[in-house]
Scaffold this motif. Structure first.
Motif, PDB file in Angstrom:
ATOM      1  N   ASP A 103       0.844  -1.183   0.000  1.00  0.00           N
ATOM      2  CA  ASP A 103       0.000   0.000   0.000  1.00  0.00           C
ATOM      3  C   ASP A 103       0.882   1.237   0.000  1.00  0.00           C
ATOM      4  O   ASP A 103       1.893   1.290   0.683  1.00  0.00           O
ATOM      5  CB  ASP A 103      -0.896   0.012   1.239  1.00  0.00           C
ATOM      6  N   ALA A 104       0.459   2.209  -0.749  1.00  0.00           N
ATOM      7  CA  ALA A 104       1.067   3.531  -0.830  1.00  0.00           C
ATOM      8  C   ALA A 104       2.369   3.701  -0.060  1.00  0.00           C
ATOM      9  O   ALA A 104       2.353   4.115   1.098  1.00  0.00           O
ATOM     10  CB  ALA A 104       0.062   4.565  -0.349  1.00  0.00           C
ATOM     11  N   PRO A 105       3.498   3.399  -0.662  1.00  0.00           N
ATOM     12  CA  PRO A 105       4.758   3.711   0.013  1.00  0.00           C
ATOM     13  C   PRO A 105       4.851   5.236   0.158  1.00  0.00           C
ATOM     14  O   PRO A 105       4.374   5.962  -0.708  1.00  0.00           O
ATOM     15  CB  PRO A 105       5.823   3.208  -0.961  1.00  0.00           C
ATOM     16  N   PRO A 106       5.434   5.703   1.259  1.00  0.00           N
ATOM     17  CA  PRO A 106       5.466   7.151   1.473  1.00  0.00           C
ATOM     18  C   PRO A 106       6.272   7.873   0.391  1.00  0.00           C
ATOM     19  O   PRO A 106       7.331   7.410  -0.017  1.00  0.00           O
ATOM     20  CB  PRO A 106       6.115   7.317   2.842  1.00  0.00           C
ATOM     21  N   ALA A 107       5.756   9.008  -0.079  1.00  0.00           N
ATOM     22  CA  ALA A 107       6.500   9.843  -1.025  1.00  0.00           C
ATOM     23  C   ALA A 107       7.446  10.742  -0.255  1.00  0.00           C
ATOM     24  O   ALA A 107       7.145  11.159   0.864  1.00  0.00           O
ATOM     25  CB  ALA A 107       5.533  10.665  -1.862  1.00  0.00           C
ATOM     26  N   GLY A 108       8.591  11.010  -0.838  1.00  0.00           N
ATOM     27  CA  GLY A 108       9.579  11.852  -0.160  1.00  0.00           C
ATOM     28  C   GLY A 108      10.705  12.203  -1.104  1.00  0.00           C
ATOM     29  O   GLY A 108      10.538  12.127  -2.330  1.00  0.00           O
ATOM     30  N   GLY A 109      11.875  12.522  -0.554  1.00  0.00           N
ATOM     31  CA  GLY A 109      12.937  13.086  -1.370  1.00  0.00           C
ATOM     32  C   GLY A 109      14.045  12.127  -1.768  1.00  0.00           C
ATOM     33  O   GLY A 109      15.045  12.527  -2.347  1.00  0.00           O
ATOM     34  N   ALA A 166      11.850   8.833  11.306  1.00  0.00           N
ATOM     35  CA  ALA A 166      11.879   8.966   9.855  1.00  0.00           C
ATOM     36  C   ALA A 166      10.934  10.074   9.412  1.00  0.00           C
ATOM     37  O   ALA A 166      11.275  10.917   8.586  1.00  0.00           O
ATOM     38  CB  ALA A 166      11.495   7.640   9.194  1.00  0.00           C
ATOM     39  N   LYS A 167       9.743  10.070   9.992  1.00  0.00           N
ATOM     40  CA  LYS A 167       8.750  11.089   9.642  1.00  0.00           C
ATOM     41  C   LYS A 167       9.283  12.481   9.974  1.00  0.00           C
ATOM     42  O   LYS A 167       9.038  13.448   9.245  1.00  0.00           O
ATOM     43  CB  LYS A 167       7.466  10.811  10.425  1.00  0.00           C
ATOM     44  N   GLY A 168      10.016  12.577  11.067  1.00  0.00           N
ATOM     45  CA  GLY A 168      10.572  13.862  11.469  1.00  0.00           C
ATOM     46  C   GLY A 168      11.864  14.206  10.757  1.00  0.00           C
ATOM     47  O   GLY A 168      12.480  15.239  11.042  1.00  0.00           O
ATOM     48  N   GLY A 169      12.295  13.353   9.855  1.00  0.00           N
ATOM     49  CA  GLY A 169      13.495  13.662   9.081  1.00  0.00           C
ATOM     50  C   GLY A 169      14.795  13.435   9.834  1.00  0.00           C
ATOM     51  O   GLY A 169      15.850  13.920   9.426  1.00  0.00           O
ATOM     52  N   VAL A 170      14.736  12.681  10.934  1.00  0.00           N
ATOM     53  CA  VAL A 170      15.960  12.395  11.696  1.00  0.00           C
ATOM     54  C   VAL A 170      16.510  11.031  11.278  1.00  0.00           C
ATOM     55  O   VAL A 170      15.761  10.056  11.196  1.00  0.00           O
ATOM     56  CB  VAL A 170      15.681  12.406  13.213  1.00  0.00           C
ATOM     57  N   ALA A 171      17.795  10.974  11.013  1.00  0.00           N
ATOM     58  CA  ALA A 171      18.418   9.710  10.623  1.00  0.00           C
ATOM     59  C   ALA A 171      18.342   8.725  11.783  1.00  0.00           C
ATOM     60  O   ALA A 171      18.816   9.013  12.879  1.00  0.00           O
ATOM     61  CB  ALA A 171      19.872   9.939  10.224  1.00  0.00           C
ATOM     62  N   ALA A 172      17.738   7.575  11.536  1.00  0.00           N
ATOM     63  CA  ALA A 172      17.590   6.564  12.588  1.00  0.00           C
ATOM     64  C   ALA A 172      18.161   5.246  12.078  1.00  0.00           C
ATOM     65  O   ALA A 172      17.825   4.807  10.983  1.00  0.00           O
ATOM     66  CB  ALA A 172      16.121   6.399  12.953  1.00  0.00           C
ATOM     67  N   PHE A 173      19.013   4.627  12.875  1.00  0.00           N
ATOM     68  CA  PHE A 173      19.695   3.404  12.459  1.00  0.00           C
ATOM     69  C   PHE A 173      19.224   2.236  13.303  1.00  0.00           C
ATOM     70  O   PHE A 173      19.083   2.350  14.518  1.00  0.00           O
ATOM     71  CB  PHE A 173      21.204   3.587  12.565  1.00  0.00           C
ATOM     72  N   GLY A 179      12.818   0.643   3.312  1.00  0.00           N
ATOM     73  CA  GLY A 179      12.729   2.070   3.605  1.00  0.00           C
ATOM     74  C   GLY A 179      11.296   2.482   3.893  1.00  0.00           C
ATOM     75  O   GLY A 179      11.029   3.225   4.846  1.00  0.00           O
ATOM     76  N   ALA A 180      10.376   1.990   3.083  1.00  0.00           N
ATOM     77  CA  ALA A 180       8.973   2.366   3.263  1.00  0.00           C
ATOM     78  C   ALA A 180       8.438   1.829   4.590  1.00  0.00           C
ATOM     79  O   ALA A 180       7.707   2.524   5.300  1.00  0.00           O
ATOM     80  CB  ALA A 180       8.135   1.834   2.100  1.00  0.00           C
ATOM     81  N   ALA A 181       8.821   0.597   4.931  1.00  0.00           N
ATOM     82  CA  ALA A 181       8.395   0.026   6.206  1.00  0.00           C
ATOM     83  C   ALA A 181       8.889   0.895   7.358  1.00  0.00           C
ATOM     84  O   ALA A 181       8.296   0.937   8.432  1.00  0.00           O
ATOM     85  CB  ALA A 181       8.930  -1.392   6.354  1.00  0.00           C
ATOM     86  N   ARG A 182       9.960   1.579   7.126  1.00  0.00           N
ATOM     87  CA  ARG A 182      10.563   2.449   8.124  1.00  0.00           C
ATOM     88  C   ARG A 182       9.929   3.840   8.144  1.00  0.00           C
ATOM     89  O   ARG A 182      10.153   4.622   9.066  1.00  0.00           O
ATOM     90  CB  ARG A 182      12.030   2.565   7.740  1.00  0.00           C
ATOM     91  N   GLY A 183       9.176   4.146   7.068  1.00  0.00           N
ATOM     92  CA  GLY A 183       8.565   5.464   6.987  1.00  0.00           C
ATOM     93  C   GLY A 183       9.385   6.468   6.206  1.00  0.00           C
ATOM     94  O   GLY A 183       9.094   7.671   6.211  1.00  0.00           O
ATOM     95  N   LEU A 184      10.427   6.006   5.535  1.00  0.00           N
ATOM     96  CA  LEU A 184      11.226   6.917   4.695  1.00  0.00           C
ATOM     97  C   LEU A 184      10.484   7.166   3.388  1.00  0.00           C
ATOM     98  O   LEU A 184       9.912   6.258   2.804  1.00  0.00           O
ATOM     99  CB  LEU A 184      12.598   6.300   4.397  1.00  0.00           C
ATOM    100  N   GLY A 185      10.527   8.409   2.918  1.00  0.00           N
ATOM    101  CA  GLY A 185       9.794   8.768   1.715  1.00  0.00           C
ATOM    102  C   GLY A 185      10.676   8.766   0.483  1.00  0.00           C
ATOM    103  O   GLY A 185      11.792   9.281   0.495  1.00  0.00           O
ATOM    104  N   PHE A 186      10.154   8.178  -0.597  1.00  0.00           N
ATOM    105  CA  PHE A 186      10.925   8.070  -1.834  1.00  0.00           C
ATOM    106  C   PHE A 186      10.305   8.919  -2.942  1.00  0.00           C
ATOM    107  O   PHE A 186       9.096   9.183  -2.943  1.00  0.00           O
ATOM    108  CB  PHE A 186      11.001   6.615  -2.286  1.00  0.00           C
ATOM    109  N   ALA A 187      11.135   9.303  -3.890  1.00  0.00           N
ATOM    110  CA  ALA A 187      10.661  10.047  -5.052  1.00  0.00           C
ATOM    111  C   ALA A 187      10.699   9.121  -6.267  1.00  0.00           C
ATOM    112  O   ALA A 187       9.758   8.396  -6.528  1.00  0.00           O
ATOM    113  CB  ALA A 187      11.502  11.300  -5.261  1.00  0.00           C
ATOM    114  N   LYS A 188      11.818   9.108  -7.001  1.00  0.00           N
ATOM    115  CA  LYS A 188      11.893   8.335  -8.233  1.00  0.00           C
ATOM    116  C   LYS A 188      12.827   7.145  -8.056  1.00  0.00           C
ATOM    117  O   LYS A 188      13.902   7.278  -7.470  1.00  0.00           O
ATOM    118  CB  LYS A 188      12.403   9.241  -9.362  1.00  0.00           C
TER     119      LYS A 188
END
Lengths: 661, 661
Positions: free
Chosen positions: B151-157, B416-423, B175-184
């Motif tokens: 379902d709808a992977p998050p869009a991002g940069g 991830a949603k807040g744009g903080v690098a999380a490992f 990445g999507a499972a983590r909430g990271l947003g992808f573009a192309k």
């Protein structure tokens, strides 16, 4: 009751300092014991309350109903609680309170007093600074570890001893989320009494434990751990360690002379290896490896030096390559028996039956030592279908691992439930194979009888150091002490002349070493300046050979006697090209060590160069390692630098010996 | 319409070979386009059906309504489909079909013909063997990649170019499972036309793209990729690569002479570094690093050689140590500005406000270069509370990373949603810091004008090789060719005599090299045997210096001209102690290279040894690297071995030159 029973299966536990505030850490053990179904009696001890979280509380251990098998102490007044334990015959106290060896010198002294008093009272201690004890099959959650907030972690055969309470929680939370089942987990804290070694010994005898994991920051009881690891091995229970300190400790110990070459982490590696403990490099590999090694013995690859071979079956070329690439870095080959390609790509073929048949044929093939199944996107969307053939593979004969490329929690859980090793990252997968293929039987220390160090020296100079080496059976360069002004001697030319002093560490740089003196006139001329540097020199026959090596011995404060061999010369020193083992070693073992030194390839037939007498070098190393058998182990450190390796023989030219104290 | 528009935002797509069986791969693009909300027209092309999955189908591209901006070809008859594209003016065709360069020599020839025909027709190709194109913000899912079942992977940069279709899916799914947003996301397949370089160029200009990830198995268009990476860098878009082939390729290229020392993976490292591309070592670090580097420039540490410093704030000592230990292995220091300890342990202190204040003060402190926050069990059970102060940290000034020790999906998603690098693992966290701190500005290739190779030789012997080096401005040992039987020469003694032949690779081992000839008599005596080995020798002045080095040049088939410098001698060869850069290099850059060679520490003041003229060695390396500027780049490989480094000057003693073809 045995120690194991009171520790893991107490009939009654006293929670000393149990808080009535459910949000406090000190309220956790009572909550967790109830939550996870502890069947024994729970006795909150709190001098200010008659009731704690709905349970009758007692003002002290003494006032609580006896017998109490295990006390969990969470108050600052640990000493008082210990006295109470002693008085009431409580056999084990786990101590969460800190302020002991974790708190500087004064704390360390306090801890020593506490441990001594516990011995007097006959009370065994876990901690201080321990997060407690968990036994999942036994439903004991005697811990402040927040990880127990989770719902029923799966019970299983993985046990763990950890020097970090939080990392114990990390492994349990990550492993449980994956569906891996755990048995007993112990946070050892400062190890004032019960240490990692003794606990591994208990787990070796624990019927519920099938694999033992260690999270280590240091080793405080090397001898005991070594012995316990052997027992675990004999019981068919693999021990796997993750140990911190690869960079920090290495740097710290680099100050010592031999240490600079040996490195403390190399000492740890040698220790683990000799104890039959597998060491993983990556944190998640610590628990992911468990199903891979459970019930297995160290691999037997037959002919020495043969590369391990892993057969790889995959539905994704890129995914397989990400593991294969790293296996290659560890010298592990990938094979596809009966095929042309390096891997078996079922991407396009891929019925479930074919997949299963391929796996089964590999698992009985004599042409590979282990099997890796890599699964692509199907693991994400069709878990049951994707892992079905893997779950039913006949994996008794050979280790079978899986790496799932996508995010695939359901597939990971199915595999864990089915007892198949499943790795979330290609790196942990490769790391686990590396650890498995590096796994050795615990080493039999070669028979050797204790002897008295054949010297009365307390401070060694180069001459007396060489004499000690000679007494150990090592060939040393002919040397004589000579005195100013004439420096008379009878060593045959060519010779070298060296200032004789235990205090000048780097004689060459101090100008105190003269090489290649070819006759008496030359000698007279060249030794003149030495008369000013000190009255006594060592005249030594110039030895020539094919290559220089270095051999060292060190009684490591953590793991005990070590022996090292390395390539000699400054270039080799820069590259830290050394191999370390626990001492003593046999000549055969020393030969294996010599074979691992990269730079000694120069005398192993490299590019047609003449071969050196590596056997003689190995004999030197084995002889030096016998310092571990000297009565009282008086030697802190010894080094032969260089050992000159000749076509025939090896000779010690320079050395140092430092006694303890 | 631009290429980017037809590729990523077509008004109409033709699905050539769209299947009506929803379970088939070839039905996926139509399903995925609908599922993820593609707004343009979708035209199934299927000669046997009038309707596919509820949509009107057409027998051929020509019969479908025009204009069509992008065709996705999934049939074996790729050539026919391409002709149709050409006839109808379809500007881009993505080809899923395989059987081209992925299928041996015949397939490669087929691919070459296809690419040539596409050029004639003016049709750009993606693939063959491509899984297609995804643009999440643009709602284009023109792909057979099963990962789009989600379902709808998050869009991002985050944008990505991958040579492995399945690994593109892996990164997107994890990445999507983590909430990271992808573009192309683009799967390039065989790169018959559109390659990684050109795509990176498009992404550099794409407003939606903020970080560019590369999953690479090889590099097929190094020059174009280098140029595109520069443009991405200029646009403030970091490029991060994960590349396979660390072990396999390295072994393959080890056969070549210079390659044996340089290693192909070192060439890749040099390439990435010079292009300003960060290279990660661990798969998950590839996407986990994105928020860490987004919007950032390469770090400026001020004084050269200073170790990077990371301030570590933690609620768990063991968790922090697991990262710190690995940072140390990469030479990254951990600091706690204003404190005694190496890390800042807030375990016991820990109000949220204190935590936030500590973070903010570190993020503006001049005493550290980056900040790491390690969070323990609270990340598992109280995600909001645990990550709150981290989400609000003022991280504009400095990279901020988090490592969460437990299984903590909710916290990871919040970060991830807040744009903080999380490992998720300590190793990926340390790997990302290592990649970030190794990140350099794309290198300006030093100005240099093309020149004609000053020689007409086609096959070089040692004499002509040295002459070429001399013509490049390199100091070479005085040499003369001498002929049997007398070998007359006028080189002043001491000299060396060497059989002159381009065919004897290892002259020393063949007995064709005589060193240390100290006068004419000695010469006559020693050169006698050479008369039998060949009629011509090279008489060369014996050069003495402090240390031997090796310098090499190679026109790498993947990344182009490379220059290498290393420690000389067989020991250094065994340790592969070399440093590689893209050629040409300036003298200053060559000095940096020389400074990185471990073994050359011997002439950098190690243990009080005399210092060598490393500047002269650097000049030699820089001069050799100018072979990259020779018109037509005729040189395949050149090597100076040894370069003798003296107190004053450096001199080339022996060498080889191999032309291409």
């Amino acid at each position: 009751m045995s120690l194991a029973q009171t520790l893991f299966a107490p009939r009654a536990v006293a929670l000393v300092g149990a808080s009535g505030d459910a949000n406090k850490n000190t309220a956790r053990p009572q909550r967790f014991l109830a939550r996870h179904g502890f069947a024994g009696r729970v006795l909150p001890i709190n001098p200010t309350r008659a009731e704690v979280l709905g349970k009758r509380a007692y003002r002290s251990i003494a006032e609580a109903p006896q017998p109490i098998d295990h006390a969990f102490i969470m108050i600052p007044e640990v000493e008082q609680a210990l006295e109470d334990c002693g008085r009431c015959g409580v056999p084990v106290a786990s101590i969460f309170s800190d302020g002991f060896a974790d708190a500087g010198e004064a704390g360390a002294a306090r801890q020593a007093r506490l441990a001594a008093r516990a011995r007097e009272l006959g009370v065994r201690l876990l901690g201080p600074n321990s997060m407690g004890v968990i036994d999942l099959p036994g439903r004991l959650a005697l811990t402040v570890n927040a990880v127990l907030e989770m719902d029923a972690p799966p019970a299983g055969g993985i046990s763990m001893v950890s020097q970090s309470g939080t990392m114990l929680g990390t492994v349990l939370s990550r492993g449980a989320a994956r569906g891996l089942g755990f048995a007993k987990l112990v946070s050892v804290g400062n190890e004032a009494d019960l240490g990692v070694g003794e606990l591994v010994g208990l787990l070796a005898e624990d019927p519920a434990t099938r694999v033992i994991l260690l999270f280590l920051e240091t080793v405080r009881d090397a001898a005991r751990l070594a012995e316990a690891a052997r027992r675990a091995h004999a019981a068919g229970k693999p021990v796997v360690a993750y140990k911190l300190g690869r960079s920090v400790l290495g740097e710290r110990l680099a100050r010592s002379h031999t240490g600079a070459l040996a490195g403390s982490d190399a000492a740890m590696d040698a220790f683990f290896r000799d104890c039959g403990i597998q060491r993983v490099d990556l944190l998640e590999a610590l628990f992911e490896i468990a199903p891979l090694v459970e019930g297995r013995a160290p691999p037997r690859l037959g002919s020495a030096g043969r590369a391990p071979r892993v057969a790889v079956v995959t539905t994704t070329g890129g995914g397989a390559a990400s593991v294969v690439d790293r296996l290659g870095l560890s010298g592990i080959e990938t094979v596809a028996p009966g095929r042309d390609a390096p891997i078996i790509d079922l991407t396009m073929a891929g019925t479930s039956a074919q997949y299963a048949a391929t796996l089964d044929s590999l698992l009985v093939s004599p042409d590979c030592d282990a099997v890796l199944a890599v699964v692509g996107s199907s693991a994400m969307f069709h878990p049951q279908h994707a892992v079905e053939p893997i779950l039913h593979a006949r994996r008794a004969a050979k280790p079978l691992a899986t790496f799932l490329t996508p995010h695939a929690d359901a597939s990971l859980a199915l595999l864990a439930k089915g007892g198949v090793a499943a790795f979330r990252t290609p790196e942990a997968c490769a790391d686990a194979f590396r650890a498995y293929f590096s796994w050795k039987e615990p080493r039999e220390v070669p028979a050797g009888i204790e002897f008295d160090l054949p010297t009365r020296e307390t401070k060694f100079n180069e001459k007396s150091a060489l004499e000690l080496f000679a007494a150990l059976g090592i060939a040393v360069a002919e040397s004589q002490v000579a005195h100013a002004p004439a420096f008379a001697h009878s060593v045959s030319y060519p010779v070298a002349a060296k200032i004789l002093s235990a205090d000048i560490a780097h004689k060459t740089e101090a100008g105190g070493v003269i090489l290649d003196i070819f006759d008496e006139n030359d000698f007279r001329e060249k030794t003149k300046p030495l008369a000013n540097l000190g009255g006594t020199i060592l005249v030594q026959r110039m030895e020539r050979g094919l290559v220089e090596a270095i051999a060292g011995y060190r009684d490591d404060p953590l793991v005990g006697p070590l022996v090292m061999v390395g390539a000699g010369g400054m270039l080799a020193e820069l590259y830290r090209d050394t191999v370390v083992r626990l001492a003593p070693v046999s000549v055969a073992e020393a030969e294996e060590m010599v074979a691992e030194v990269k730079g000694l390839a120069l005398v192993r037939g490299y590019r047609g160069l003449p071969r050196g007498d590596v056997r003689a070098l190995a004999e030197t190393v084995a002889a030096l390692s016998r310092l571990a058998l000297a009565r009282g182990r008086p030697v802190a450190e010894a080094e032969i630098n260089p050992v000159i390796v000749k076509r025939d023989g090896a000779v010690a030219v320079d050395g140092l010996v430092v006694l303890k104290g």
